[in-house]
Write an enzyme that holds these catalytic residues in place. Sequence first.
Site: not given
Length: 613
Positions: A35, A150, A180, A182, A242, A256, A311, A359, A408
């Site tokens: 990689s 990727d 790459n 893979l 790769k 990998h 709050r 978020e 909340h």
Amino acid sequence: MREDMDLERVRELGQQLRVDAVRAADAAGSGHPTSSMSAADLMAVLLARHLRYDFDAPSNPCNDQFIFSKGHASPLLYAMFAAADAVPDEELLRFRRLGGRLEGHPTPRLPWVRLATGSLGQGLPYGVGAALAAKRLDHVPSRVWVLCGDSEMAEGSVWEAAEHASHEKLDNLTAVIDVNRLGQRGPTRHEWDTGAYARRLRAFGWHTVEIDGHDVAAIDAAYVEAARTTGRPTAVIARTLKGKGVSAVEDREGLHGKPLPDAEDAIVELGGRRHIRVEPRHPECVRSARPLDHAPVELPRFDVGDEVATRDAYGQALSALGTARGDVVALDGEVSDSTRSEFFAKAHPERFFECYIAEQQMVAAAVGMQTRGWVPFASTFAAFLTRAYDFVRMAAVSRANINLVGSHAGVAIGQDGPSQMGLEDLAAFRAVHRSTVLYPCDANQTARLVAAMADAAGIRYLRTTRGATPVIYPPDEEFPIGGSKVLRSSADDRVAIVAAGVTVHEALAAADRLAADGIAARVIDLYSVKPVDAVTLRAAAERTGRLITVEDHWPEGGIGDAVAAAFADGGPVPRLVRLAVRTMPASAAPAEQLRVAGIDADAIVAAARDLVA
């Protein structure tokens, strides 16, 4: 003035980076060299010709920021540091060793790594935060470069970042996508279809450049184009191989995360070791226009007996903190009218960031901003912070300093029902390494804790309440983190009630009713849920032998567990009754919710009578 390295020399640098990545993984017996090899040319061009960075002053706000979102390819990053003379060769060969700085995925053990990466899909959201800070806060010409794999382009957080970067017109942000083909177990979703990535990013408003990721001239031209693009971020989408350069592993599945089978032969095939040294360009400035004012904070003051939602106190206190300190920023997830961060937005619009209902991006932006020295407060409903929990977890790995506020919380919100009720938040944040978890019960306490959070370290979480609660503390009362307050006590106490937030008021009402029955009850306001005040809890247990915890939270991981942990040292353990939300709530009025959940004054009185019977 330093001259740019010529492209032929850059090609050789790319080979050097490959060789050093192979050597590091071979010495460790683990790692991700293939990689690393796919992105080596992309990074050689960046390091030698485009990155503006002073390795001797990594905290300079004018430095470019480089984020290795593809964190598993850390051998490549460390090879870059070695080429820049920041990491000696002997340290490179201690990759992944106990006590070393070169961890399997990058962390801030190294001064040039500001953010831990490795949980894929996080680097680009961090980059958005860093680019926002550079552009809107620091007002410096530095760029943010993010290397993405990727495979991680499948993560939803990447697309939250893509949309936000475009919305904010972050032309100082460049994503370099190493296509790459893979992934870990086989081909990626789009394999080498760089157009698939380009079409999606253009739809989000990005400028895109598709290139051969091993053509250094094309890479160089793409980076120049990115720097010249205005009004929108740029993605350089590079088709790569790769394991590039070594026939035994190039574009082969099943390799990998493994060292090369024959590192010596691979190094020979790559042309042997090189000893090229690179001095990146230094940044164009040495300091930002950041306001450095730190005046005394004039916190809002509330009268005892008034009814004020915590709050509301949070929003007013945050606005006051922003007035006193120019380094405080606020982020919100399109609920600022509910979290009350709108008070800060109106007072300090230049330091307020609307992240919309994204978020993950909100928390990531806060983490990115704090790398540049800002003090972020990010707020949304407590329930919705669970969406960003992996970012919180990784923020702790990054040694980040951020403030998160969940409003909340609990069944006390009432009629909105369980989808809006944060009932897991105390457990979730208590589980974060070196976190601080605070749950105030009144407005003055809230204001004091907001000010204290700004100077604390690590991940700080504040839980606020939707409805108004009585003000029981005077404005000048102190609330140190790690403390608690004993609100009722006597030498005749037979039971101690431990509560926080909304249940403190139920505990006080219960104690008054118990006193009328001749049962003296101690009441402890455990506003600091982590770190917990073990001394006060142990003293109460020694005096009474009986403790009741009552919380607007599931029984797992909240106040009851925090109290129980205070007696985990082998000392005497009191009789402990834990009142918490144990059945799935439905819509009802707040008082009805507390009653049905068994955490109101009636439930506390009944539990206390049973304990002392």
